[in-house]
Design a protein around this motif. Structure first.
Motif, PDB file in Angstrom:
ATOM      1  N   ALA A   1       6.188  12.856  -0.493  1.00  0.00           N
ATOM      2  CA  ALA A   1       5.535  12.555   0.781  1.00  0.00           C
ATOM      3  C   ALA A   1       4.142  11.967   0.559  1.00  0.00           C
ATOM      4  O   ALA A   1       3.765  10.980   1.206  1.00  0.00           O
ATOM      5  N   ASP A   2       3.390  12.542  -0.341  1.00  0.00           N
ATOM      6  CA  ASP A   2       2.055  12.026  -0.653  1.00  0.00           C
ATOM      7  C   ASP A   2       2.142  10.588  -1.160  1.00  0.00           C
ATOM      8  O   ASP A   2       1.379   9.721  -0.740  1.00  0.00           O
ATOM      9  N   GLN A   3       3.075  10.344  -2.060  1.00  0.00           N
ATOM     10  CA  GLN A   3       3.239   9.012  -2.648  1.00  0.00           C
ATOM     11  C   GLN A   3       3.593   7.960  -1.590  1.00  0.00           C
ATOM     12  O   GLN A   3       3.015   6.884  -1.577  1.00  0.00           O
ATOM     13  N   VAL A   4       4.539   8.272  -0.702  1.00  0.00           N
ATOM     14  CA  VAL A   4       4.980   7.251   0.262  1.00  0.00           C
ATOM     15  C   VAL A   4       3.918   6.964   1.317  1.00  0.00           C
ATOM     16  O   VAL A   4       3.765   5.818   1.745  1.00  0.00           O
ATOM     17  N   VAL A   5       3.171   7.975   1.724  1.00  0.00           N
ATOM     18  CA  VAL A   5       2.107   7.741   2.705  1.00  0.00           C
ATOM     19  C   VAL A   5       1.036   6.833   2.116  1.00  0.00           C
ATOM     20  O   VAL A   5       0.543   5.918   2.775  1.00  0.00           O
ATOM     21  N   LYS A   6       0.701   7.051   0.852  1.00  0.00           N
ATOM     22  CA  LYS A   6      -0.302   6.214   0.189  1.00  0.00           C
ATOM     23  C   LYS A   6       0.227   4.811  -0.089  1.00  0.00           C
ATOM     24  O   LYS A   6      -0.501   3.829   0.051  1.00  0.00           O
ATOM     25  N   ALA A   7       1.481   4.697  -0.467  1.00  0.00           N
ATOM     26  CA  ALA A   7       2.033   3.405  -0.894  1.00  0.00           C
ATOM     27  C   ALA A   7       2.430   2.499   0.260  1.00  0.00           C
ATOM     28  O   ALA A   7       2.307   1.287   0.151  1.00  0.00           O
ATOM     29  N   ALA A   8       2.908   3.075   1.343  1.00  0.00           N
ATOM     30  CA  ALA A   8       3.520   2.233   2.379  1.00  0.00           C
ATOM     31  C   ALA A   8       2.763   2.211   3.704  1.00  0.00           C
ATOM     32  O   ALA A   8       3.154   1.486   4.616  1.00  0.00           O
ATOM     33  N   GLY A   9       1.731   2.997   3.845  1.00  0.00           N
ATOM     34  CA  GLY A   9       0.957   2.972   5.076  1.00  0.00           C
ATOM     35  C   GLY A   9       1.717   3.472   6.293  1.00  0.00           C
ATOM     36  O   GLY A   9       1.553   2.957   7.390  1.00  0.00           O
TER      37      GLY A   9
ATOM     38  N   CYS B   1      10.365   3.468  -1.770  1.00  0.00           N
ATOM     39  CA  CYS B   1       9.407   4.114  -2.675  1.00  0.00           C
ATOM     40  C   CYS B   1       9.813   5.564  -2.924  1.00  0.00           C
ATOM     41  O   CYS B   1       9.764   6.044  -4.054  1.00  0.00           O
ATOM     42  N   ALA B   2      10.210   6.262  -1.865  1.00  0.00           N
ATOM     43  CA  ALA B   2      10.607   7.664  -1.990  1.00  0.00           C
ATOM     44  C   ALA B   2      11.805   7.816  -2.911  1.00  0.00           C
ATOM     45  O   ALA B   2      11.833   8.723  -3.751  1.00  0.00           O
ATOM     46  N   LYS B   3      12.788   6.953  -2.755  1.00  0.00           N
ATOM     47  CA  LYS B   3      13.988   7.027  -3.606  1.00  0.00           C
ATOM     48  C   LYS B   3      13.624   6.839  -5.079  1.00  0.00           C
ATOM     49  O   LYS B   3      14.069   7.599  -5.938  1.00  0.00           O
ATOM     50  N   GLU B   4      12.794   5.836  -5.345  1.00  0.00           N
ATOM     51  CA  GLU B   4      12.405   5.549  -6.725  1.00  0.00           C
ATOM     52  C   GLU B   4      11.559   6.681  -7.320  1.00  0.00           C
ATOM     53  O   GLU B   4      11.777   7.103  -8.457  1.00  0.00           O
ATOM     54  N   TYR B   5      10.602   7.160  -6.554  1.00  0.00           N
ATOM     55  CA  TYR B   5       9.713   8.204  -7.071  1.00  0.00           C
ATOM     56  C   TYR B   5      10.477   9.516  -7.269  1.00  0.00           C
ATOM     57  O   TYR B   5      10.302  10.193  -8.284  1.00  0.00           O
ATOM     58  N   ALA B   6      11.330   9.864  -6.315  1.00  0.00           N
ATOM     59  CA  ALA B   6      12.126  11.083  -6.454  1.00  0.00           C
ATOM     60  C   ALA B   6      13.035  10.997  -7.678  1.00  0.00           C
ATOM     61  O   ALA B   6      13.176  11.969  -8.414  1.00  0.00           O
ATOM     62  N   ALA B   7      13.632   9.837  -7.898  1.00  0.00           N
ATOM     63  CA  ALA B   7      14.498   9.655  -9.076  1.00  0.00           C
ATOM     64  C   ALA B   7      13.700   9.853 -10.360  1.00  0.00           C
ATOM     65  O   ALA B   7      14.198  10.441 -11.323  1.00  0.00           O
TER      66      ALA B   7
ATOM     67  N   ILE C   1      17.695  12.039  -3.285  1.00  0.00           N
ATOM     68  CA  ILE C   1      17.321  12.283  -1.891  1.00  0.00           C
ATOM     69  C   ILE C   1      18.208  11.470  -0.961  1.00  0.00           C
ATOM     70  O   ILE C   1      18.894  10.540  -1.377  1.00  0.00           O
ATOM     71  N   VAL C   2      18.158  11.830   0.321  1.00  0.00           N
ATOM     72  CA  VAL C   2      18.819  11.069   1.376  1.00  0.00           C
ATOM     73  C   VAL C   2      17.713  10.449   2.216  1.00  0.00           C
ATOM     74  O   VAL C   2      16.773  11.138   2.625  1.00  0.00           O
ATOM     75  N   ALA C   3      17.800   9.141   2.462  1.00  0.00           N
ATOM     76  CA  ALA C   3      16.772   8.425   3.225  1.00  0.00           C
ATOM     77  C   ALA C   3      17.431   7.629   4.344  1.00  0.00           C
ATOM     78  O   ALA C   3      18.409   6.934   4.116  1.00  0.00           O
ATOM     79  N   THR C   4      16.873   7.741   5.550  1.00  0.00           N
ATOM     80  CA  THR C   4      17.439   7.058   6.711  1.00  0.00           C
ATOM     81  C   THR C   4      16.303   6.461   7.544  1.00  0.00           C
ATOM     82  O   THR C   4      15.278   7.096   7.752  1.00  0.00           O
ATOM     83  N   CYS C   5      16.522   5.242   8.037  1.00  0.00           N
ATOM     84  CA  CYS C   5      15.548   4.566   8.911  1.00  0.00           C
ATOM     85  C   CYS C   5      16.195   4.327  10.263  1.00  0.00           C
ATOM     86  O   CYS C   5      17.313   3.814  10.347  1.00  0.00           O
ATOM     87  N   LEU C   6      15.481   4.683  11.315  1.00  0.00           N
ATOM     88  CA  LEU C   6      15.897   4.354  12.677  1.00  0.00           C
ATOM     89  C   LEU C   6      14.940   3.302  13.209  1.00  0.00           C
ATOM     90  O   LEU C   6      13.779   3.585  13.499  1.00  0.00           O
ATOM     91  N   SER C   7      15.421   2.079  13.319  1.00  0.00           N
ATOM     92  CA  SER C   7      14.601   1.000  13.860  1.00  0.00           C
ATOM     93  C   SER C   7      14.654   1.052  15.369  1.00  0.00           C
ATOM     94  O   SER C   7      15.721   1.206  15.958  1.00  0.00           O
ATOM     95  N   ASN C   8      13.510   0.961  16.000  1.00  0.00           N
ATOM     96  CA  ASN C   8      13.419   0.975  17.461  1.00  0.00           C
ATOM     97  C   ASN C   8      14.177   2.141  18.085  1.00  0.00           C
ATOM     98  O   ASN C   8      15.104   1.926  18.862  1.00  0.00           O
ATOM     99  N   PRO C   9      13.809   3.378  17.757  1.00  0.00           N
ATOM    100  CA  PRO C   9      14.521   4.535  18.301  1.00  0.00           C
ATOM    101  C   PRO C   9      14.298   4.671  19.807  1.00  0.00           C
ATOM    102  O   PRO C   9      13.336   4.118  20.361  1.00  0.00           O
ATOM    103  N   ALA C  10      15.175   5.398  20.462  1.00  0.00           N
ATOM    104  CA  ALA C  10      15.038   5.648  21.899  1.00  0.00           C
ATOM    105  C   ALA C  10      13.722   6.368  22.173  1.00  0.00           C
ATOM    106  O   ALA C  10      13.232   7.117  21.338  1.00  0.00           O
ATOM    107  N   ALA C  11      13.160   6.140  23.338  1.00  0.00           N
ATOM    108  CA  ALA C  11      11.897   6.754  23.726  1.00  0.00           C
ATOM    109  C   ALA C  11      11.998   8.269  23.628  1.00  0.00           C
ATOM    110  O   ALA C  11      12.991   8.873  24.030  1.00  0.00           O
ATOM    111  N   GLY C  12      10.985   8.893  23.059  1.00  0.00           N
ATOM    112  CA  GLY C  12      10.945  10.336  22.931  1.00  0.00           C
ATOM    113  C   GLY C  12      11.689  10.897  21.744  1.00  0.00           C
ATOM    114  O   GLY C  12      11.687  12.087  21.513  1.00  0.00           O
ATOM    115  N   PHE C  13      12.344  10.037  20.969  1.00  0.00           N
ATOM    116  CA  PHE C  13      13.095  10.504  19.809  1.00  0.00           C
ATOM    117  C   PHE C  13      12.178  10.558  18.606  1.00  0.00           C
ATOM    118  O   PHE C  13      11.735   9.549  18.108  1.00  0.00           O
ATOM    119  N   THR C  14      11.848  11.750  18.137  1.00  0.00           N
ATOM    120  CA  THR C  14      11.044  11.919  16.937  1.00  0.00           C
ATOM    121  C   THR C  14      11.693  12.985  16.134  1.00  0.00           C
ATOM    122  O   THR C  14      11.319  13.683  15.394  1.00  0.00           O
TER     123      THR C  14
END
Length: 82
Positions: free
Chosen positions: A18-26, A57-63, A69-82
């Motif tokens: 988590a620390d690595q991805v926040v620093k690397a990807a903004g 970045c997370a996949k590479e660093y975790a490896a 790890i399992v990584a999933t991206c939701l592009s343009n999620p429905a309002a209120g979905f967090t």
């Protein structure tokens, strides 16, 4: 806007990744959640490109730490979905 979700085993690996991805990807760290097993869920937010970069970045660093790890991206999620 996009949401990213990472399921990562063990607290120590989760914190390092988590620390690595926040620093690397903004991306913004929204929080951690227990999954009921040895893994934790990390929630991220940012523009689509930043979230995708964070997940890659997370996949590479975790490896490099010996974790899968399992990584999933939701592009343009429905309002209120967090």
């Amino acid at each position: 806007m996009a949401l990213g979700f990472l399921e990562i085993p063990f607290l120590s690996i989760t914190l390092l990744v988590a620390d690595q991805v926040v620093k690397a990807a903004g991306v913004r760290l929204l929080g951690f959640e227990s999954t009921g097993n040895p893994s934790l869920l990390v929630r991220l937010e940012g523009d689509v490109a930043a979230v995708q970069a964070a997940l890659n970045c997370a996949k590479e660093y975790a490896a490099s730490l010996g974790a899968e790890i399992v990584a999933t991206c939701l592009s343009n999620p429905a309002a209120g979905f967090t």
